[in-house]
Design an enzyme around this catalytic site. Structure first.
Site, mmCIF file in Angstrom:
data_model
loop_
_atom_site.group_PDB
_atom_site.id
_atom_site.type_symbol
_atom_site.label_atom_id
_atom_site.label_comp_id
_atom_site.label_asym_id
_atom_site.label_seq_id
_atom_site.Cartn_x
_atom_site.Cartn_y
_atom_site.Cartn_z
ATOM 1 N N CYS A 180 0.833 -1.198 0.000
ATOM 2 C CA CYS A 180 0.000 0.000 0.000
ATOM 3 C C CYS A 180 0.873 1.255 0.000
ATOM 4 O O CYS A 180 1.405 1.655 1.048
ATOM 5 C CB CYS A 180 -0.924 -0.015 1.218
ATOM 6 N N CYS A 197 -0.430 4.115 2.184
ATOM 7 C CA CYS A 197 -0.310 3.885 3.640
ATOM 8 C C CYS A 197 1.143 4.064 4.090
ATOM 9 O O CYS A 197 1.401 4.633 5.143
ATOM 10 C CB CYS A 197 -0.732 2.465 4.019
ATOM 11 N N ASP A 198 2.086 3.536 3.319
ATOM 12 C CA ASP A 198 3.462 3.415 3.798
ATOM 13 C C ASP A 198 4.464 4.317 3.076
ATOM 14 O O ASP A 198 5.638 4.370 3.466
ATOM 15 C CB ASP A 198 3.932 1.954 3.650
#
Ligand code: NAP
Length: 306
Positions: free
Chosen positions: A138, A141-142
């Site tokens: 992701c 997200c990261d």
């Protein structure tokens, strides 16, 4: 304690949220069951430009608005994991029972399965070992963990290209490793990628992810020359497609890739059970088609209840 609903929707991504909006607006008592966060995989998309009526947004904002609409329509959210569905019809042929991992039981006259799909894994050495230590599925997200670092995105579809373009804004260097020399992604995204600062590595697959306590290197194989190369990276974002979340649904007819087979009204092989969105066997997996599926499933279920 057992709760009774007209319709139980399993999964709160765009398909499930839309089904919740349509079912509730039809006056039906409806539960949307979600095991993690509302929005599903769609929330991992940083830039959405093809949802009609909205020129540009991101997956989280779009799904958050859908959730607000769903709640305002009267749907109830249940945050728990579905442990089991009793697909056998009850003696009156009316109710099916859903057992939740938390111990609660839900009974519903109709069930709409909108549990979506999960990122597919490379299944190579080092992948599992370095999840959370440089391996991610992701980018939104990261990505922030890799500011000014070097990353590689694996894959050539829409997700990989969008991830690479997103990461380019954060990372010092972005590679895109693709097993062919032509992208699968939509033309407009492919053109953007080729005009960007992302460095494509064509005709190559990752054979191994290595490092000490975190990722430091990819071992690549050039599929044309058979040569082996290494690339130094701090992070690797795997974006090689999705697998349907149907491992627990063997009672339904699935296609050869494990997606649920439905007719055009979203009816599955089991009477009273519907499927909508990315979990369904179909040709185009987009937020807009997930929403359309959800609306059709809820409408079909509602008509059967009248
Ligand atoms: P996808 O379209 O299935 O693409 C997967 C990519 O990974 C392909 O390029 C494939 O290569 C490659 N790949 C597959 N297995 C591999 C392996 N074992 N090793 C190396 N490479 C591998 O998946 P996706 O990009 O996640 O998209 C999934 C669905 O969501 C699609 O329907 C897509 O259109 C949709 N989506 C849409 C948007 C948007 O419209 N903005 C954004 C994201 C996703 P080949 O090309 O050689 O097969």
């Amino acid at each position: 304690m057992e709760k009774l609903y007209d319709i139980a929707i399993i999964g709160a991504g765009p398909a499930g949220l839309t089904a919740g909006i349509y079912a509730s607006r039809a006056g039906l008592k409806c539960a949307v069951i979600e095991q993690s966060a509302v929005g599903g995989l769609a929330t991992t998309t940083a830039n959405i430009e093809n949802y009609p009526g909205i020129k540009q947004t991101d997956g989280f904002s779009l799904c958050y608005t859908m959730m607000e609409q769903c709640t305002a329509s009267g749907a109830e959210f249940v945050f728990d994991r579905v442990a089991d569905i009793a697909f056998d019809e009850s003696s009156d042929g009316e109710l099916r029972t859903i057992s939740l991992a938390g111990g609660e039981t839900i009974s519903a006259k109709k069930i709409i399965i909108t549990a979506g799909a999960s990122p597919r894994k490379l299944a190579i050495d080092g992948e599992n070992e370095f999840i959370g230590k440089g391996v991610s599925y992701c980018a939104t997200c990261d990505g922030a963990f890799f500011r000014n670092k070097t990353v590689a995105v694996i894959g050539g579809g829409n997700t990989a290209v969008e991830d690479a373009l997103y990461l380019e804004k954060l990372a010092a260097k972005v590679y895109l490793v693709h097993r062919r020399d032509a992208l699968r992604a939509d033309k407009i995204l492919s053109q953007r990628l080729l005009q960007s600062g992302v460095t494509p590595i064509w005709n190559s697959v990752v054979e191994k992810i290595t490092g000490d306590d975190k990722v430091s290197q990819l071992e690549l194989k050039d599929l044309k020359t058979e040569s082996l190369n290494t690339v130094s990276v701090d992070g690797v974002f795997v974006a090689i497609g999705q697998s349907p979340n149907t491992q627990w649904l063997r009672s339904l007819d699935l296609d050869e890739s494990g997606y649920i087979v439905t007719d055009s009204l979203m009816r599955t092989s089991v009477r009273g059970v519907f499927a909508a969105g990315d979990i369904r066997s179909k040709s185009l997996r987009q937020i807009v088609t997930a929403c359309a599926d959800g609306a059709i499933a809820a409408d079909t279920a509602a008509k059967e209840l009248l």
